[in-house]
Design a protein around this motif. Structure first.
Motif, mmCIF file in Angstrom:
data_model
loop_
_atom_site.group_PDB
_atom_site.id
_atom_site.type_symbol
_atom_site.label_atom_id
_atom_site.label_comp_id
_atom_site.label_asym_id
_atom_site.label_seq_id
_atom_site.Cartn_x
_atom_site.Cartn_y
_atom_site.Cartn_z
ATOM 1 N N ALA A 1 44.819 49.221 42.605
ATOM 2 C CA ALA A 1 43.455 49.269 43.126
ATOM 3 C C ALA A 1 42.732 47.940 43.022
ATOM 4 O O ALA A 1 41.696 47.740 43.665
ATOM 5 N N ARG A 2 43.254 47.018 42.218
ATOM 6 C CA ARG A 2 42.506 45.787 41.953
ATOM 7 C C ARG A 2 42.255 44.974 43.217
ATOM 8 O O ARG A 2 41.168 44.445 43.415
ATOM 9 N N ARG A 3 43.271 44.846 44.054
ATOM 10 C CA ARG A 3 43.058 44.000 45.237
ATOM 11 C C ARG A 3 42.025 44.594 46.186
ATOM 12 O O ARG A 3 41.384 43.866 46.935
ATOM 13 N N TRP A 4 41.845 45.912 46.132
ATOM 14 C CA TRP A 4 40.831 46.539 46.991
ATOM 15 C C TRP A 4 39.428 46.363 46.414
ATOM 16 O O TRP A 4 38.438 46.485 47.145
ATOM 17 N N LEU A 5 39.350 46.083 45.126
ATOM 18 C CA LEU A 5 38.050 45.853 44.516
ATOM 19 C C LEU A 5 37.552 44.424 44.706
ATOM 20 O O LEU A 5 36.362 44.152 44.510
ATOM 21 N N VAL A 6 38.444 43.507 45.071
ATOM 22 C CA VAL A 6 38.079 42.091 45.161
ATOM 23 C C VAL A 6 36.870 41.843 46.070
ATOM 24 O O VAL A 6 35.917 41.177 45.654
ATOM 25 N N PRO A 7 36.851 42.335 47.322
ATOM 26 C CA PRO A 7 35.680 42.041 48.168
ATOM 27 C C PRO A 7 34.383 42.628 47.625
ATOM 28 O O PRO A 7 33.327 42.016 47.760
ATOM 29 N N PHE A 8 34.454 43.805 46.996
ATOM 30 C CA PHE A 8 33.241 44.418 46.450
ATOM 31 C C PHE A 8 32.730 43.637 45.238
ATOM 32 O O PHE A 8 31.519 43.447 45.071
ATOM 33 N N ALA A 9 33.665 43.184 44.383
ATOM 34 C CA ALA A 9 33.270 42.403 43.218
ATOM 35 C C ALA A 9 32.678 41.059 43.647
ATOM 36 O O ALA A 9 31.670 40.608 43.093
ATOM 37 N N ALA A 10 33.309 40.414 44.625
ATOM 38 C CA ALA A 10 32.782 39.141 45.113
ATOM 39 C C ALA A 10 31.421 39.329 45.762
ATOM 40 O O ALA A 10 30.521 38.491 45.613
ATOM 41 N N PHE A 11 31.259 40.422 46.488
ATOM 42 C CA PHE A 11 29.961 40.717 47.103
ATOM 43 C C PHE A 11 28.872 40.851 46.040
ATOM 44 O O PHE A 11 27.800 40.250 46.142
ATOM 45 N N GLY A 12 29.142 41.643 45.005
ATOM 46 C CA GLY A 12 28.136 41.878 43.976
ATOM 47 C C GLY A 12 27.763 40.602 43.237
ATOM 48 O O GLY A 12 26.573 40.320 43.014
ATOM 49 N N ALA A 13 28.772 39.801 42.860
ATOM 50 C CA ALA A 13 28.494 38.563 42.140
ATOM 51 C C ALA A 13 27.736 37.576 43.017
ATOM 52 O O ALA A 13 26.801 36.910 42.559
ATOM 53 N N THR A 14 28.135 37.480 44.285
ATOM 54 C CA THR A 14 27.456 36.566 45.203
ATOM 55 C C THR A 14 26.028 37.011 45.453
ATOM 56 O O THR A 14 25.101 36.192 45.482
ATOM 57 N N PHE A 15 25.836 38.301 45.667
ATOM 58 C CA PHE A 15 24.499 38.823 45.953
ATOM 59 C C PHE A 15 23.529 38.488 44.824
ATOM 60 O O PHE A 15 22.415 38.014 45.066
ATOM 61 N N VAL A 16 23.958 38.723 43.593
ATOM 62 C CA VAL A 16 23.066 38.464 42.460
ATOM 63 C C VAL A 16 22.903 36.968 42.237
ATOM 64 O O VAL A 16 21.782 36.461 42.053
ATOM 65 N N GLY A 17 24.023 36.227 42.235
ATOM 66 C CA GLY A 17 23.942 34.792 41.987
ATOM 67 C C GLY A 17 23.109 34.072 43.030
ATOM 68 O O GLY A 17 22.197 33.299 42.700
ATOM 69 N N ALA A 18 23.398 34.327 44.312
ATOM 70 C CA ALA A 18 22.618 33.698 45.378
ATOM 71 C C ALA A 18 21.189 34.225 45.379
ATOM 72 O O ALA A 18 20.253 33.499 45.739
ATOM 73 N N GLY A 19 21.019 35.484 44.976
ATOM 74 C CA GLY A 19 19.674 36.056 44.927
ATOM 75 C C GLY A 19 18.776 35.338 43.938
ATOM 76 O O GLY A 19 17.569 35.173 44.181
ATOM 77 N N THR A 20 19.332 34.880 42.820
ATOM 78 C CA THR A 20 18.513 34.143 41.853
ATOM 79 C C THR A 20 18.096 32.786 42.408
ATOM 80 O O THR A 20 17.046 32.244 42.029
ATOM 81 N N ILE A 21 18.922 32.216 43.296
ATOM 82 C CA ILE A 21 18.552 30.950 43.937
ATOM 83 C C ILE A 21 17.481 31.194 44.995
ATOM 84 O O ILE A 21 16.472 30.477 45.060
ATOM 85 N N VAL A 22 17.678 32.206 45.822
ATOM 86 C CA VAL A 22 16.712 32.532 46.874
ATOM 87 C C VAL A 22 15.356 32.883 46.257
ATOM 88 O O VAL A 22 14.298 32.520 46.793
ATOM 89 N N GLY A 23 15.362 33.585 45.125
ATOM 90 C CA GLY A 23 14.121 33.944 44.463
ATOM 91 C C GLY A 23 13.531 32.818 43.642
ATOM 92 O O GLY A 23 12.484 32.995 43.004
#
Length: 301
Positions: A177-199
């Motif tokens: 299941a790990r390879r199927w979680l990769v896009p979701f994990a990257a999405f979540g980390a990017t969303f929060v990380g980039a969100g702190t920059i945007v905010g």
């Protein structure tokens, strides 16, 4: 495929001999998606630890010890603006990242690992989340900037939480299941990380340092569990598509940002700074998630 039989090692202990990128040849009839030297690099915990530590020290030194990098970092933080709609859907949700929510998610990951009868993976999740977040808070509190243009905010606490939880989820998940979680994990980390920059909460280097801290703790956790576990498990050696899957997850977060109204503040220069700040954030998130996923499969099963 037939079940592998235990084979005794030099100490007489039985270990399951399974096809591996690091410890054996690719099974007949199964295509190899990476050459053997690259596979050894991908699955090496020592390599992961060295790369993450060296990269973190480089980011730390450049962005807290040179005036030019500090100025660019601040300009990267202020390079984007957000509409009211974007603020509601991107920045406001970051306030829900609390000690309670982190503890709840970590407890769920521990339960999943224990339900799989993999106490080592539960330990790995605790180490990654606990170790990365404590490290971040110590650096934020005690590492100074010189020249002192402004107080240090590196690494980002919110970004550390998001990435460490994403990696903990990957570690406790079954190998298939790990390879199927990769896009979701990257999405979540990017969303929060980039969100702190945007905010305008954090500078780009703060987020990059947070991701590297999580990668370093993941290397340590995987290495520790590899030494503690009594047997190897069947491994999934399909690595090549994971970086691409991670990029897809990060790009999806970027497209959502644009759709919600995140824009450069003004002028072409701000556009270039915004692309670098947010683009590198997304690519680094994809890289970290994909690497930990591949290393966990190859070393832990």
């Amino acid at each position: 495929m037939s079940e592998q039989q235990p084979a005794p090692d030099a100490d007489g202990a039985a270990h399951v001999v399974a096809p591996s990128a690091c410890h054996g040849a690719t099974p007949v009839g199964e295509p190899s998606d990476l050459t053997e030297p690259v596979r050894r690099f991908v699955c090496s915990v020592r390599t992961m630890a060295f790369v993450s530590l060296a990269s973190f020290v480089l980011v730390l030194w450049v962005f807290t010890r040179t005036a030019r990098a500090q100025v660019w970092d601040e300009r990267g933080r202020m390079s984007t603006g957000a509409s009211a709609r974007a603020w509601v859907h991107i920045v406001d949700p970051l306030t829900y990242i609390t000690i309670g929510s982190v503890a709840t998610l970590l407890a769920a990951f521990v339960v999943i690992a224990l339900a799989r009868q993999r106490a080592g993976l539960a330990l790995a999740a605790i180490l990654v989340v606990g170790g990365a977040n404590v490290t971040t808070q110590l650096f934020k509190a005690y590492w100074p900037t010189s020249p002192h243009l402004w107080d240090n905010s590196l690494p980002s606490g919110h970004s550390t939480v998001a990435m460490s939880l994403s990696l903990a989820a990957i570690l406790v998940a079954p190998s298939g299941a790990r390879r199927w979680l990769v896009p979701f994990a990257a999405f979540g980390a990017t969303f929060v990380g980039a969100g702190t920059i945007v905010g305008h909460w954090h500078r780009p280097a703060d987020v990059w340092a947070a991701f590297l801290v999580c990668l370093l703790w993941s290397a340590g956790a995987i290495g520790l569990v590899l030494k503690l576990q009594l047997r190897r498990h069947t491994r999934d050696a399909k690595y090549a598509l994971r970086p691409a899957a991670g990029v897809v997850g990060s790009m999806t977060a970027g497209l959502i940002f644009v759709g919600l109204g995140v824009r450069p503040l003004d002028a072409d220069l701000k556009l270039a700074e915004a692309i670098v700040a947010l683009g590198v954030t997304g690519l680094l998130a994809a890289f970290v998630v994909a690497w930990v996923s591949a290393a966990a499969d190859d070393n832990l099963g």
